[in-house]
Design a protein around this motif. Sequence first.
Motif, PDB file in Angstrom:
ATOM      1  N   VAL A 141       0.836  -1.199   0.000  1.00 54.64           N
ATOM      2  CA  VAL A 141       0.000   0.000   0.000  1.00 54.64           C
ATOM      3  C   VAL A 141       0.874   1.253   0.000  1.00 54.64           C
ATOM      4  CG1 VAL A 141      -1.650   1.326   1.359  1.00 54.64           C
ATOM      5  CG2 VAL A 141      -1.967  -1.113   1.094  1.00 54.64           C
ATOM      6  N   GLN A 194      -0.421  -6.346  -5.070  1.00 52.66           N
ATOM      7  CA  GLN A 194      -1.734  -6.319  -4.395  1.00 52.66           C
ATOM      8  C   GLN A 194      -2.744  -7.155  -5.164  1.00 52.66           C
ATOM      9  OE1 GLN A 194      -3.314  -2.534  -2.787  1.00 52.66           O
ATOM     10  NE2 GLN A 194      -1.501  -1.608  -3.640  1.00 52.66           N
ATOM     11  N   ASN A 198      -4.208 -10.815  -3.771  1.00 49.18           N
ATOM     12  CA  ASN A 198      -5.649 -10.938  -3.540  1.00 49.18           C
ATOM     13  C   ASN A 198      -6.232 -12.104  -4.320  1.00 49.18           C
ATOM     14  OD1 ASN A 198      -6.628  -9.142  -1.640  1.00 49.18           O
ATOM     15  ND2 ASN A 198      -6.393  -7.417  -3.048  1.00 49.18           N
ATOM     16  N   GLU A 201      -5.111 -15.396  -2.754  1.00 47.28           N
ATOM     17  CA  GLU A 201      -5.834 -15.688  -1.509  1.00 47.28           C
ATOM     18  C   GLU A 201      -7.169 -16.357  -1.822  1.00 47.28           C
ATOM     19  OE1 GLU A 201      -5.125 -14.150   1.761  1.00 47.28           O
ATOM     20  OE2 GLU A 201      -3.337 -13.024   1.241  1.00 47.28           O
TER      21      GLU A 201
ATOM     22  N   ARG B  35      -9.141 -11.500   6.490  1.00 49.51           N
ATOM     23  CA  ARG B  35      -8.936 -10.780   5.236  1.00 49.51           C
ATOM     24  C   ARG B  35      -9.782  -9.528   5.179  1.00 49.51           C
ATOM     25  NH1 ARG B  35      -9.541 -13.585  -0.097  1.00 49.51           N
ATOM     26  NH2 ARG B  35      -9.033 -11.512  -0.744  1.00 49.51           N
ATOM     27  N   LEU B 287      -1.075   8.598   1.738  1.00 45.94           N
ATOM     28  CA  LEU B 287      -1.364   7.326   2.392  1.00 45.94           C
ATOM     29  C   LEU B 287      -2.613   7.429   3.271  1.00 45.94           C
ATOM     30  CD1 LEU B 287       0.040   4.651   2.304  1.00 45.94           C
ATOM     31  CD2 LEU B 287       1.244   5.248   4.393  1.00 45.94           C
ATOM     32  N   THR B 290      -5.615   7.449   1.139  1.00 45.97           N
ATOM     33  CA  THR B 290      -5.842   6.112   0.592  1.00 45.97           C
ATOM     34  C   THR B 290      -6.481   5.204   1.636  1.00 45.97           C
ATOM     35  OG1 THR B 290      -3.867   6.438  -0.734  1.00 45.97           O
ATOM     36  CG2 THR B 290      -4.751   4.206  -0.637  1.00 45.97           C
ATOM     37  N   ARG B 294     -10.116   3.676   1.220  1.00 47.68           N
ATOM     38  CA  ARG B 294     -10.347   2.229   1.132  1.00 47.68           C
ATOM     39  C   ARG B 294     -11.362   1.771   2.153  1.00 47.68           C
ATOM     40  NH1 ARG B 294      -5.159  -1.269  -0.497  1.00 47.68           N
ATOM     41  NH2 ARG B 294      -4.669  -0.117  -2.372  1.00 47.68           N
TER      42      ARG B 294
END
Lengths: 310, 305
Positions: A141, A194, A198, A201, B35, B287, B290, B294
Amino acid sequence: MAVLRRVVTRLLIGVGVLWGAASLTFLAIHLVPGDIALLILGGPDARPTPEALAQVRADYLLDQPFVVQYGSYLGNLLQGDLGQSYRLRIPVSEAIGQQIGATAALSAAAVALALPLTFAVAILSAQRAPWIRGIVSGIEVVLAATPTFIIGFALLIVFSFTLHWFPIGGNQGPAALVLPALTLALAVFGTLSQVLRNELEDVLEQPFILTARSRGLRDLAVRFRHALRHAIIPVLTMSGFVVAALLGGSVVVETLFSRQGLGSLTLASVYNKDLPVIIGIVLLAAAVYVVVNLVIDLLYTLIDPKVVTA
Amino acid sequence: MSITDRTLAPVAVQAAPTGTLPTPAEPRPHVRAARRRPGLRPGLVLASAFLLWLAAAVLVPGLLAPGDPYAVEPARSFEAPGPQAWFGTDDSGADAYTRIIHGTATSLSIGLGATAIGVVGGTAIGLLAGLNGRLVEASVMRVLDVTLAIPEILLALVVIGIIGGGTGNAILAIGAGSIAYYARITRAQTHLVRRSGYVEAARTLGLPGWRILLAHILPNVLKPVLVLATIGVGSAIGAGASLSFLGLGTPPPAPEWGAMLSAGRNFISNAPWLITLPAAFLVATVLSITVVGRELRRRSEGRLP
């Protein structure tokens, strides 16, 4: 046969994209007020004589209706003639040709670093302990959010100014290529990893993975031979955009590391309003996008035979 | 891995009695939960706090940094960070902390302004494509396909090459580069909304077309677009700083982060703090936006195209 038809269709679409890109940039430049003849002669400070202005207008068809200009522009493009640079006084194709090697080397090195890194990290970290995934996704990220030139600054400060391992810039030798390529590679890695992680997974939870494991396959073999093939399609799609965008990233990286190349040519052309070179580079970017996506499209058919018949 | 592995057992049991193909196994609950919550809770709090602090830097910069961002003091050039100057001083002796705080407004307004242009332009084009006939839609989409082929930063550079640099033009250039992205989202969302029950109901009631568009379609199209635009603000701020770094955005000596980084580049060996601290601010800002964006997207999941 199906593959061939697919390639031909894609190529035709690609030609359409190129034509569209050429038309859009041509339209944008001619819709914006401003005397192009004056630009060609060196901007408002040049104070050209009225005769010189009239001469340039006649030479560049600027006194003709828009349709005539557009037609002659497309006609020249079809013959591979991108026009003459206002600033360098050489053909645009020559100006681009002089610089394309350096940027191609930079982009190739960046891809060569980014793809193995992406695959290694994503394959090894998917479905592991939460703290491993936390660290890896955190790094991804941060890298994806950080503007490319900041990544470059960080590498410069650590590896050039503190450790003195690599030169601070320039085009000389492979050592000078390492940091610029790594800068682009880390930016690409942040985005691609990323997506791949994903996907992995999700795939690793599928029943056929259990089947593979029940056959006694080791964990790594399951990940490489079974999971990867199913997770890779979205990553390929994404790499198409990312690789084509390297040309954009090279503008920042070549400036930061004082390198020659298409990026610095783009920047110099933007500073000097050298419109033919700017159009030429836009067309090149579109062409790279078309070719890269054609290759990726063919890779789809290798990875998943169902794609051709679908 | 042996066949007695615990993960294998439920599937085998499940498959046998029904005699049909095994349905895809329910994902192990702890994996799914882990997750969905990637352990970013403290990150979310930190990010929100940082954004609040940035808002203060925009609204009342004098409160956080009382000095004058343009004040030069040649005798104090290149002072390292310390109690006198928290973030050090630059070549003209100007206080870097003061300049960073006072530059927040410019850097953030580039991001917000560019995103606003992208959202407004993109929504208009997306609605045009999504609500009109197939011919209009196809032609708009083909033009958008072409802009996909050109990297956003290159699109912004083309716009600047035509209209010139500066803060306002940089906002316009970055915004124009992102229009295609928002237009795609809007079009996809418009297709969902126009077939929905409430639009159908409004039409049955005989409401005029413009009212259906403004009161029913637009608000529901806009919601997911705005959620994605939050993340877009972050990347637009980064793009604005990149353009200033290239010398095409905010010109020096204005205290803008990208312009400060561009100037600091010449002193990277003797005054690295002129790079590291503005860079840290820029990265922390992008950041934080973001992370918050998200989170917004995660909360509206399932409602996005």
